[in-house]
Write a protein that holds these residues in place. Structure first.
Motif, PDB file in Angstrom:
ATOM      1  N   TYR A  42     -54.514  -3.074  84.674  1.00  0.00           N
ATOM      2  CA  TYR A  42     -54.655  -1.733  84.116  1.00  0.00           C
ATOM      3  C   TYR A  42     -53.326  -1.114  83.750  1.00  0.00           C
ATOM      4  CZ  TYR A  42     -59.563  -1.714  85.184  1.00  0.00           C
ATOM      5  OH  TYR A  42     -60.896  -2.002  85.195  1.00  0.00           O
ATOM      6  N   HIS A  44     -50.899  -3.221  82.141  1.00  0.00           N
ATOM      7  CA  HIS A  44     -50.226  -4.264  81.376  1.00  0.00           C
ATOM      8  C   HIS A  44     -49.466  -3.652  80.218  1.00  0.00           C
ATOM      9  CE1 HIS A  44     -49.422  -8.094  79.656  1.00  0.00           C
ATOM     10  NE2 HIS A  44     -50.054  -7.798  78.545  1.00  0.00           N
TER      11      HIS A  44
ATOM     12  N   LEU B  35     -49.467   6.704  87.432  1.00  0.00           N
ATOM     13  CA  LEU B  35     -49.709   5.374  86.895  1.00  0.00           C
ATOM     14  C   LEU B  35     -48.558   4.441  87.204  1.00  0.00           C
ATOM     15  CD1 LEU B  35     -51.131   6.469  83.501  1.00  0.00           C
ATOM     16  CD2 LEU B  35     -52.343   5.172  85.170  1.00  0.00           C
ATOM     17  N   ARG B  75     -47.064   5.066  81.977  1.00  0.00           N
ATOM     18  CA  ARG B  75     -47.514   4.493  80.720  1.00  0.00           C
ATOM     19  C   ARG B  75     -49.016   4.237  80.766  1.00  0.00           C
ATOM     20  NH1 ARG B  75     -43.586   0.859  83.318  1.00  0.00           N
ATOM     21  NH2 ARG B  75     -44.735  -0.867  84.200  1.00  0.00           N
ATOM     22  N   SER B  77     -51.962   2.171  79.455  1.00  0.00           N
ATOM     23  CA  SER B  77     -52.256   0.931  78.735  1.00  0.00           C
ATOM     24  C   SER B  77     -53.624   1.048  78.093  1.00  0.00           C
ATOM     25  CB  SER B  77     -52.209  -0.255  79.680  1.00  0.00           C
ATOM     26  OG  SER B  77     -53.386  -0.324  80.426  1.00  0.00           O
ATOM     27  N   THR B  78     -53.893   0.163  77.133  1.00  0.00           N
ATOM     28  CA  THR B  78     -55.163   0.252  76.399  1.00  0.00           C
ATOM     29  C   THR B  78     -56.342  -0.022  77.310  1.00  0.00           C
ATOM     30  OG1 THR B  78     -54.741  -2.000  75.693  1.00  0.00           O
ATOM     31  CG2 THR B  78     -54.298  -0.271  74.119  1.00  0.00           C
ATOM     32  N   ARG B  79     -56.085  -0.730  78.409  1.00  0.00           N
ATOM     33  CA  ARG B  79     -57.197  -1.006  79.312  1.00  0.00           C
ATOM     34  C   ARG B  79     -57.513   0.209  80.177  1.00  0.00           C
ATOM     35  NH1 ARG B  79     -57.652  -6.272  83.173  1.00  0.00           N
ATOM     36  NH2 ARG B  79     -59.785  -5.907  83.803  1.00  0.00           N
ATOM     37  N   MET B  80     -56.506   1.021  80.404  1.00  0.00           N
ATOM     38  CA  MET B  80     -56.689   2.168  81.289  1.00  0.00           C
ATOM     39  C   MET B  80     -57.175   3.381  80.531  1.00  0.00           C
ATOM     40  SD  MET B  80     -56.255   2.822  84.440  1.00  0.00           S
ATOM     41  CE  MET B  80     -56.354   4.247  85.435  1.00  0.00           C
ATOM     42  N   VAL B  83     -60.640   4.845  81.192  1.00  0.00           N
ATOM     43  CA  VAL B  83     -60.736   5.383  82.552  1.00  0.00           C
ATOM     44  C   VAL B  83     -60.173   6.793  82.591  1.00  0.00           C
ATOM     45  CG1 VAL B  83     -60.020   4.985  84.917  1.00  0.00           C
ATOM     46  CG2 VAL B  83     -60.562   3.073  83.470  1.00  0.00           C
ATOM     47  N   LEU B  87     -62.069  10.308  83.516  1.00  0.00           N
ATOM     48  CA  LEU B  87     -61.600  11.243  84.528  1.00  0.00           C
ATOM     49  C   LEU B  87     -61.441  12.638  83.954  1.00  0.00           C
ATOM     50  CD1 LEU B  87     -58.905   9.138  86.307  1.00  0.00           C
ATOM     51  CD2 LEU B  87     -60.932  10.037  87.343  1.00  0.00           C
ATOM     52  N   ASN B 112     -45.853  -1.482  71.479  1.00  0.00           N
ATOM     53  CA  ASN B 112     -46.460  -2.802  71.308  1.00  0.00           C
ATOM     54  C   ASN B 112     -47.967  -2.719  71.463  1.00  0.00           C
ATOM     55  OD1 ASN B 112     -46.811  -2.518  74.049  1.00  0.00           O
ATOM     56  ND2 ASN B 112     -45.063  -3.789  74.556  1.00  0.00           N
ATOM     57  N   TYR B 113     -48.577  -3.892  71.554  1.00  0.00           N
ATOM     58  CA  TYR B 113     -50.032  -3.979  71.480  1.00  0.00           C
ATOM     59  C   TYR B 113     -50.732  -3.381  72.688  1.00  0.00           C
ATOM     60  CZ  TYR B 113     -49.185  -7.806  74.687  1.00  0.00           C
ATOM     61  OH  TYR B 113     -48.766  -8.553  75.753  1.00  0.00           O
ATOM     62  N   ALA B 114     -50.007  -3.229  73.784  1.00  0.00           N
ATOM     63  CA  ALA B 114     -50.697  -2.949  75.044  1.00  0.00           C
ATOM     64  C   ALA B 114     -50.643  -1.489  75.462  1.00  0.00           C
ATOM     65  CB  ALA B 114     -50.097  -3.796  76.156  1.00  0.00           C
ATOM     66  N   ILE B 115     -49.815  -0.670  74.849  1.00  0.00           N
ATOM     67  CA  ILE B 115     -49.612   0.696  75.335  1.00  0.00           C
ATOM     68  C   ILE B 115     -50.118   1.671  74.284  1.00  0.00           C
ATOM     69  CG2 ILE B 115     -47.839   2.364  75.943  1.00  0.00           C
ATOM     70  CD1 ILE B 115     -48.121   0.498  78.078  1.00  0.00           C
ATOM     71  N   GLN B 117     -49.910   4.825  72.243  1.00  0.00           N
ATOM     72  CA  GLN B 117     -48.677   5.510  71.863  1.00  0.00           C
ATOM     73  C   GLN B 117     -48.829   7.009  72.074  1.00  0.00           C
ATOM     74  OE1 GLN B 117     -45.874   3.692  70.781  1.00  0.00           O
ATOM     75  NE2 GLN B 117     -47.210   2.115  71.619  1.00  0.00           N
ATOM     76  N   ARG B 121     -53.404  10.957  72.193  1.00  0.00           N
ATOM     77  CA  ARG B 121     -54.415  10.347  71.340  1.00  0.00           C
ATOM     78  C   ARG B 121     -55.781  10.369  71.992  1.00  0.00           C
ATOM     79  NH1 ARG B 121     -51.750   5.529  67.891  1.00  0.00           N
ATOM     80  NH2 ARG B 121     -49.956   6.750  67.257  1.00  0.00           N
TER      81      ARG B 121
ATOM     82  N   ASP C 133     -58.038  -6.972  78.578  1.00  0.00           N
ATOM     83  CA  ASP C 133     -59.457  -6.645  78.663  1.00  0.00           C
ATOM     84  C   ASP C 133     -60.298  -7.904  78.500  1.00  0.00           C
ATOM     85  OD1 ASP C 133     -59.791  -3.372  77.277  1.00  0.00           O
ATOM     86  OD2 ASP C 133     -60.568  -4.216  79.140  1.00  0.00           O
ATOM     87  N   LEU C 147     -46.356  -8.344  67.464  1.00  0.00           N
ATOM     88  CA  LEU C 147     -46.032  -7.377  68.512  1.00  0.00           C
ATOM     89  C   LEU C 147     -46.827  -6.090  68.345  1.00  0.00           C
ATOM     90  CD1 LEU C 147     -44.191  -6.810  70.922  1.00  0.00           C
ATOM     91  CD2 LEU C 147     -42.497  -5.979  69.355  1.00  0.00           C
ATOM     92  N   THR C 148     -47.377  -5.884  67.131  1.00  0.00           N
ATOM     93  CA  THR C 148     -48.144  -4.666  66.814  1.00  0.00           C
ATOM     94  C   THR C 148     -47.269  -3.446  67.023  1.00  0.00           C
ATOM     95  OG1 THR C 148     -49.909  -5.861  67.911  1.00  0.00           O
ATOM     96  CG2 THR C 148     -50.479  -3.789  66.942  1.00  0.00           C
TER      97      THR C 148
END
Lengths: 390, 159, 179
Positions: A42, A44, B35, B75, B77-80, B83, B87, B112-115, B117, B121, C133, C147-148
């Motif tokens: 979560y 990464h 986080l 930070r 992340s796109t997975r968080m 969530v 909340l 990058n791809y995971a955070i 921005q 948003r 994910d 890298l996007t």
């Protein structure tokens, strides 16, 4: 009559006792845990891929953010991996200061561990005490590098700049006041009945299971294996210092707690020896292909100006090859696998995080125990989510 | 000063709006939501040296149903991100959000791809606190600005 | 010649592709299908006893080598204090036998390599994504995954200002690589 059923409970990413965004799926039967599955990812950040797009010195700032409780440790493993690849000699004064700052980092990390672990178990005042001590160490970081936490103070070939005047007096002040404080914490917790009931016999892992699971650092030493990379594969100048490795007997949370407390005392011992023997001299390597020259030289000499220009615009170019280097961070063995293709950017950087490997064996610690022991175990194995998820 | 001259000691006159705003800003209860690295500086702000309890924010409520301030520290992340959104939806009105640190405000050094921005948003943010990580004094400055913002709020519900 | 080198040369000299020492560490390159056998030998041989698997990682050499990926295993021997680095080279669709039965720590580290590179490990008990994910498409650490990088709307950085000024003429829609 009543069917017994296993309940799956989610200890979600947002929880006061998971240190960060850790999610654990617990299969419970009543209060007893049958299986605990940690789910990570979560936080990464894609640090490894992002470092491939930056030069070596720029990527150094990203290593701070991985294990954010011990930032200088991450800096050290990355910088030493590059130095191993390039076979760079670091001046002796820089090595001594690196050791002092790294051991202060170890104190920093263990203080936060102690504060949060005790808070989870219920001793709330420990959090306030530990953060009060930590203020001294963050002020030390700020004195030396200007930043309270993410110092990025080490560079390939030495340090960013020399320590300011008054460094030794401040470190002496820390050395004078800390031992009494650690005694105070021990007096609060070690013989405390509630603490002992919550941690003795909880989260037991045997030595073979620990080695098989890849544990390292205080978790491994709590189970009785005296393996410390500062003694087995000494990096920097640790072989010049005299300190002992603390190891436990039973492998439960109480032993890990005692091991870390003893490590704090040994860190103070190392800092005292390093401070007494601190030599004079340069703090950057004299190889001008790696470290920039001083400002005076740049302004007065032609060759130095060219070196400065090439280093700032391009950065240094390591030889082609790959290397693995690991050091003893406060959480365990942190390793850095670095592949270079001869250009100014790293081709591939991978960090072996100790917390990632430690939490993968979480099920062995808590299977068959009660729900409250899950909280004690998470605190005891000392994880940092930034490092797990990178 | 008008009618207050004729009242006995210990009675103040004010508007309902001012009283409500004063009570809301003086006891903001933050959601315990750290986080990454900024969470440690947030914990330092709760620690004895830069005490946040003097602003009424001593109780860090772990449950979103009982909190009214979400400090997104670290930070995202796109997975968080889902969530965090969940909340936020669980928090009752009136709720405020402080985005602490560079990564929460704009993505920080990680582009990058995971955070995500910038957490704005996915959430409406009231105050942005820059820094990597921001010093405790900076976070306290951000909280002061939030208090000033709450002071200027109207009681009438915006559409 | 260290003892590990001697033992490997006497027992498995036909299975070793390459063996060299770089910066003080012994690197041994072997074929993926020989991996479990040689690892079991290293773990159980009484004079070697490599009982600690420190790290499994991988690197992508797209376009530079014929076998695209290289998987690296770092082994420690705690009783004897040795370190050895084993390497195998694979292509995209080849499978590597898992080492979960020898060392429990291989479980999560192999999952991470599957998540980041897409390399499958045969015999792994739970090969699923771990950091990304569950429904993420693509393998982030490969060299052909962008890298996007998101070009910000305004920047004081001169490189980015130049790029933004010229981007419409180049026909770029949403830039994915840092200029």
């Amino acid at each position: 009559m009543a069917d017994r059923e296993t309940m799956t409970l989610n200890m979600g990413p947002q929880h006061p006792a998971t240190h960060g965004v850790l999610r654990i799926e617990l299969d419970l039967e009543g209060e007893t845990v049958i299986e605990a599955r940690p789910i990570v990812g979560y936080l990464h950040t894609g640090i490894e891929k992002n470092m491939e797009a930056k030069t070596y010195t720029q990527a150094l700032t990203m290593t701070d953010r991985m294990d954010y409780l011990a930032p200088l440790s991450n800096n050290l493993v990355y910088v030493q991996a590059i130095e191993k690849l390039m076979e760079v000699e670091v001046p002796i004064r820089a090595e001594y200061i690196r050791i002092i700052m790294t051991e202060l980092t170890r104190l920093n990390s263990h203080l936060v561990w102690l504060g949060t672990h005790a808070l989870d178990i219920g001793a709330m005042s420990m959090l306030l005490y530990c953060f009060r001590e930590r203020e001294k160490i963050t002020q030390m970081y700020e004195f030396v590098s200007g930043v309270r936490m993410m110092a990025s103070y080490f560079r390939v070939g030495g340090l960013t700049n020399d320590v300011p005047e008054g460094f030794e007096a401040r470190v002496k002040d820390i050395l004078d006041t800390f031992p009494a404080r650690i005694d105070e914490y021990e007096g609060l917790l070690t013989e405390n009945k509630i603490w002992r009931n919550r941690t003795i016999g909880v989260g037991v892992i045997s030595a073979e299971d620990a080695i098989d699971a890849g544990f390292s650092g205080p978790n491994l030493r709590g189970s009785g294996v005296a393996w410390d990379l500062r003694k087995s594969k000494p990096y920097s100048i640790y072989d010049k210092f005299d300190f002992i490795i603390a190891a436990g007997k039973n492998g439960d949370c109480y032993d890990r707690y005692l091991v870390r407390l003893e490590e704090m005392r040994q860190s103070l011992r190392i800092i005292r020896q390093a401070l007494d023997g601190l030599p004079e001299g340069p703090t950057k390597s004299s190889d001008r292909k790696i470290s920039p020259p001083t400002k005076y030289e740049v302004l007065t000499g032609m060759e130095q100006l060219i070196h400065h220009f090439k280093l700032v615009v391009h950065g240094f170019l390591p030889p082609v090859g790959d290397v693995y280097h690991s050091i003893e961070s406060p959480k365990g063995e942190i390793g850095c696998y670095l592949v270079s293709d001869g250009s100014k950017k790293p081709y591939r950087v991978h960090f072996r995080p100790p917390s990632f490997v430690n939490i993968s064996a979480f099920n062995k610690l808590v299977a068959g125990r009660m729900l409250a022991d899950v909280i004690a175990c998470i605190g005891s194995i000392d994880i940092v989510l930034g490092e797990i998820d990178r | 000063m008008g009618i207050e001259k004729y009242l006995p000691d210990g009675i103040l006159l004010t508007t309902v709006e001012k009283a409500v705003n004063w009570s809301r800003k003086s006891s903001l209860w933050p959601l315990g939501f750290g986080l990454a690295c900024c969470a440690i500086e947030m914990m330092s702000t709760f620690a004895p040296r830069f005490d946040l309890a003097r602003f009424g924010m001593e109780i860090m409520r772990p449950s979103p149903r009982q909190a009214d301030l979400m400090i997104v520290a670290g930070r995202v992340s796109t997975r968080m991100a889902p969530v965090i959104r969940q909340l936020w939806e669980q928090m009752p009105n009136p709720k405020y959000c402080i985005s602490m640190g560079a990564c929460a405000s704009t993505g920080g050094i990680f582009n990058n791809y995971a955070i995500v921005q910038g957490v704005d948003r996915i959430l409406p943010v009231d105050v942005y606190v820059p820094g990597c990580p921001p010093r405790p004094e900076q976070l306290i400055d951000g909280i002061m600005k939030l208090r000033a913002k709450i002071d200027s709020q109207r009681l009438k519900q915006e559409a | 010649m260290t003892i590990t080198e001697e033992k490997l040369k006497t027992s498995y000299s036909d299975k070793i592709v390459e063996m060299f020492t770089f910066r003080g560490d012994l690197n041994v390159v072997i074929q993926p299908q020989d991996m479990p056998e040689i690892c079991r030998f290293l773990k159980t041989e009484p004079e070697l006893k490599y009982n600690f698997l420190s790290c499994i990682t991988a690197a992508d050499y797209l376009g530079q080598r014929e076998k695209r990926f290289e998987v690296v295993y770092v082994l420690f021997s705690i009783p004897n204090n040795y370190r050895v680095i084993l390497k195998t080279r694979v292509n995209e669709n080849e499978e590597i036998p898992t080492l979960t039965s020898l060392w429990g720590t291989a479980n999560w580290q192999e999952r991470e390599i599957f998540d980041m590179f897409g390399l499958k490990f045969s015999g792994h008990p739970n090969l699923k994504r771990i950091l990304m994910d569950d429904d993420w498409v693509g393998y982030p650490q490969r060299k052909d995954f962008p890298l996007t990088y998101e070009v910000p709307n305004f920047s004081f950085n001169k490189d980015e200002q130049d790029y933004r000024r010229e981007a419409p003429w180049r026909g770029d829609e949403w830039p994915t690589e840092k200029p």
